[in-house]
Design a protein around this motif. Structure first.
Motif, mmCIF file in Angstrom:
data_model
loop_
_atom_site.group_PDB
_atom_site.id
_atom_site.type_symbol
_atom_site.label_atom_id
_atom_site.label_comp_id
_atom_site.label_asym_id
_atom_site.label_seq_id
_atom_site.Cartn_x
_atom_site.Cartn_y
_atom_site.Cartn_z
ATOM 1 N N LYS A 163 -8.605 -6.318 12.332
ATOM 2 C CA LYS A 163 -7.154 -6.453 12.504
ATOM 3 C C LYS A 163 -6.645 -7.880 12.285
ATOM 4 O O LYS A 163 -5.482 -8.066 11.895
ATOM 5 C CB LYS A 163 -6.751 -5.970 13.896
ATOM 6 N N ASP A 164 -7.488 -8.876 12.522
ATOM 7 C CA ASP A 164 -7.029 -10.262 12.429
ATOM 8 C C ASP A 164 -7.439 -10.957 11.142
ATOM 9 O O ASP A 164 -7.331 -12.187 11.038
ATOM 10 C CB ASP A 164 -7.537 -11.059 13.640
ATOM 11 N N ASN A 165 -7.962 -10.224 10.167
ATOM 12 C CA ASN A 165 -8.223 -10.817 8.856
ATOM 13 C C ASN A 165 -7.555 -9.958 7.780
ATOM 14 O O ASN A 165 -6.995 -8.913 8.088
ATOM 15 C CB ASN A 165 -9.729 -10.966 8.599
ATOM 16 N N ARG A 184 -1.137 1.462 10.413
ATOM 17 C CA ARG A 184 -0.159 0.775 11.261
ATOM 18 C C ARG A 184 -0.837 0.099 12.452
ATOM 19 O O ARG A 184 -0.440 -1.001 12.862
ATOM 20 C CB ARG A 184 0.910 1.760 11.743
ATOM 21 N N ALA A 185 -1.853 0.741 12.994
ATOM 22 C CA ALA A 185 -2.576 0.138 14.126
ATOM 23 C C ALA A 185 -3.272 -1.142 13.690
ATOM 24 O O ALA A 185 -3.265 -2.142 14.417
ATOM 25 C CB ALA A 185 -3.580 1.137 14.692
ATOM 26 N N ILE A 186 -3.876 -1.117 12.506
ATOM 27 C CA ILE A 186 -4.533 -2.325 11.989
ATOM 28 C C ILE A 186 -3.534 -3.468 11.906
ATOM 29 O O ILE A 186 -3.818 -4.611 12.297
ATOM 30 C CB ILE A 186 -5.150 -2.055 10.599
ATOM 31 N N HIS A 187 -2.344 -3.160 11.414
ATOM 32 C CA HIS A 187 -1.323 -4.201 11.243
ATOM 33 C C HIS A 187 -0.749 -4.657 12.586
ATOM 34 O O HIS A 187 -0.741 -5.850 12.906
ATOM 35 C CB HIS A 187 -0.200 -3.687 10.349
ATOM 36 N N TYR A 188 -0.270 -3.702 13.379
ATOM 37 C CA TYR A 188 0.506 -4.053 14.569
ATOM 38 C C TYR A 188 -0.332 -4.470 15.770
ATOM 39 O O TYR A 188 0.186 -5.054 16.715
ATOM 40 C CB TYR A 188 1.432 -2.895 14.950
ATOM 41 N N ALA A 195 4.697 -9.965 10.748
ATOM 42 C CA ALA A 195 4.967 -9.943 9.302
ATOM 43 C C ALA A 195 5.287 -8.501 8.878
ATOM 44 O O ALA A 195 5.065 -7.559 9.630
ATOM 45 C CB ALA A 195 3.765 -10.483 8.538
ATOM 46 N N PRO A 196 5.800 -8.304 7.651
ATOM 47 C CA PRO A 196 6.205 -6.957 7.231
ATOM 48 C C PRO A 196 5.029 -5.985 7.091
ATOM 49 O O PRO A 196 3.907 -6.381 6.750
ATOM 50 C CB PRO A 196 6.862 -7.204 5.862
ATOM 51 N N GLY A 238 2.818 -11.913 3.322
ATOM 52 C CA GLY A 238 2.373 -12.379 4.623
ATOM 53 C C GLY A 238 1.924 -11.268 5.558
ATOM 54 O O GLY A 238 1.349 -11.536 6.610
ATOM 55 N N GLY A 239 2.182 -10.014 5.171
ATOM 56 C CA GLY A 239 1.860 -8.888 6.038
ATOM 57 C C GLY A 239 0.895 -7.906 5.410
ATOM 58 O O GLY A 239 -0.143 -8.299 4.867
ATOM 59 N N THR A 240 1.281 -6.632 5.449
ATOM 60 C CA THR A 240 0.402 -5.557 4.986
ATOM 61 C C THR A 240 1.159 -4.599 4.089
ATOM 62 O O THR A 240 2.288 -4.206 4.399
ATOM 63 C CB THR A 240 -0.154 -4.755 6.187
#
Length: 442
Positions: A163-165, A184-188, A195-196, A238-240
């Motif tokens: 999740k943090d890389n 979404r879980a990986i991102h949030y 980030a978006p 900057g996001g996913t």
């Protein structure tokens, strides 16, 4: 049963309700803290280890909904229980989205409070031996992922590692298993959550438009391109970016995507200059990409670039231990939405849900519960379930006899309702007259 002395914070501007809640909680060996305002509650939260928040919604100055939002942001793992005398559909929906475990309306009984507290703290009270008929442990949520099965726990462990890389991740699984929820879980759940997050259904965008939508285009690049426009990749900077159904992407899009993965840059349609991008790519599909590679419709080099980390989301039939939690979630969601109250499910209906194989996975289960909530009054029973569930189940041999008896009773109810008209009953049940005779005599 002996309970650990958890610390429970009660927040209500009504002193009588505070004392009533405290008296009940003390009788069950819980330790309590009381607050008559949100400000006082926040101070207690900052200074004390709290295991459960019980709060009213309607309070002077700052209301309970603001407290729920504060707790969700600063103490995301703290379970929240709402007790209110002014229930409303809008408040219920907002509370649900903010992670509230249960929602009690005043006046309530001591037993109702006990059940709500137990559920909020994840205490699983076995009742009559049916797994679905036990109290549901609704604390088993990770982001929007609901489940307590070994397969779900395995997925969560992988998410915790990635999740943090910004390693590229590939999610595979049947349709309806919740691949986007995993993305979404990986991102949030990670450090890039502010980030978006951009989700793109590659199968839902016409092939001739997908390239421009993903990578953007310059003015005059094609007919209708009247100005420069960024694509989804630039929007996700900057996001996913989540590329669902990647197997539907054309060979042109695949080539461009390979360059993004290799060079970390995007070239707009009609442009010559590349733009550097910094984002995480998550791709998903319910197709077998290795079969598509053999057929020549998917690039092998892209496949290996996409599958740096692989996550497989198991079908619901392989993680049936999650059905109780999912059922509770959907009953809660649609009960509030359609009935402005909480809907329960009886043991016979629960047993059918547990034994069905769910070819449509979680999406099918949600649709079934949604329909059942609409059709019922307060409790979902067998009659509110579609016939495809009731007559298309492979039961273990040791469970056949009681289930056959349950089935006979249900068929007899339908016959009674139709004045013993077997033709009409067969139509309602979705079976023929011969099958009715066989099931009643078997």
């Amino acid at each position: 049963m002996k309970f650990k002395k958890e610390n429970i914070l009660i927040v209500d501007d009504d002193i009588q309700i505070l004392e009533l809640l405290q008296r009940h909680l003390h009788s069950w060996s819980y330790h309590t803290y009381k607050a008559v305002s949100v400000k006082e509650a926040v101070q207690i939260l900052r200074d004390t280890q709290i295991d459960l928040l019980i709060t009213d919604l309607k309070m002077p100055e700052i209301d309970g909904m603001e407290l729920i939002k504060f707790v969700s942001e600063h103490y995301p793992h703290l379970p929240k229980l709402v007790v209110t005398g002014y229930p409303s559909l809008q408040d219920s929906l907002v509370a649900i989205k903010s992670g509230v475990v249960d929602y009690l309306t005043k006046p309530f009984t001591k037993n109702e409070l006990k059940q709500a507290v137990d559920k909020s703290l994840g205490i699983n009270n076995e009742t009559n031996g049916t797994r679905l008929n036990s109290e549901i442990k609704t604390d088993k949520a990770y982001g929007e992922i609901i489940g307590n099965s070994e397969k779900i726990n395995d997925i969560i462990q992988i998410i915790e590692r990635v999740k943090d890389n910004k390693a590229t991740i590939f999610i595979k699984g049947e349709s309806g298993t919740g691949k986007e929820l995993v993305a979404r879980a990986i991102h949030y759940q990670g450090k890039f959550s502010r980030a978006p997050f951009i989700a793109v259904n590659c199968g839902g965008i016409p092939e001739n438009l997908l390239e421009a939508e993903l990578f953007g285009y310059t003015k005059g690049a094609f007919t209708g391109a009247e100005k420069n426009r960024d694509g989804f990749f630039q929007a996700a900077k900057g996001g996913t970016i989540f590329l669902d159904e990647i197997g539907n992407a054309s060979t042109t899009v695949q080539s461009r995507l390979l360059r993004v993965l290799q060079e970390k840059e995007v070239v707009k349609v009609g442009a010559q200059k590349a733009e550097k991008i910094d984002l995480r790519i998550i791709a998903a599909t319910n197709s077998n990409l290795k079969e598509l590679i053999k057929k020549g419709s998917f690039r092998e080099d892209l496949y290996y670039r996409l599958t740096v980390v692989e996550i497989e989301v198991a079908p619901l039939r392989e993680r049936k231990d999650d059905i109780p939690l999912l059922t509770e979630k959907f009953l809660f969601k649609y009960g509030v939405e359609y009935k402005d109250r909480f809907i329960k499910i009886d043991p016979e209906a629960s047993a059918i849900l547990f034994r069905y194989d769910w070819p449509g996975n979680i999406r099918e289960l949600e649709n079934v519960i949604q329909r059942a909530v609409i059709m019922c009054d307060k409790i979902v029973t067998v009659e509110h379930l579609p016939d495809s569930l009731k007559y298309n189940i492979d039961f273990p041999e040791q469970e056949l006899h009681p289930l056959k008896e349950m089935e006979k009773r249900y068929i007899q109810k339908v016959l009674n309702a139709t004045n013993n008209n077997k033709t009409k009953a067969a139509e309602i049940l979705g079976i023929d007259r011969k099958t009715i005779r066989q099931k009643l005599s078997g």
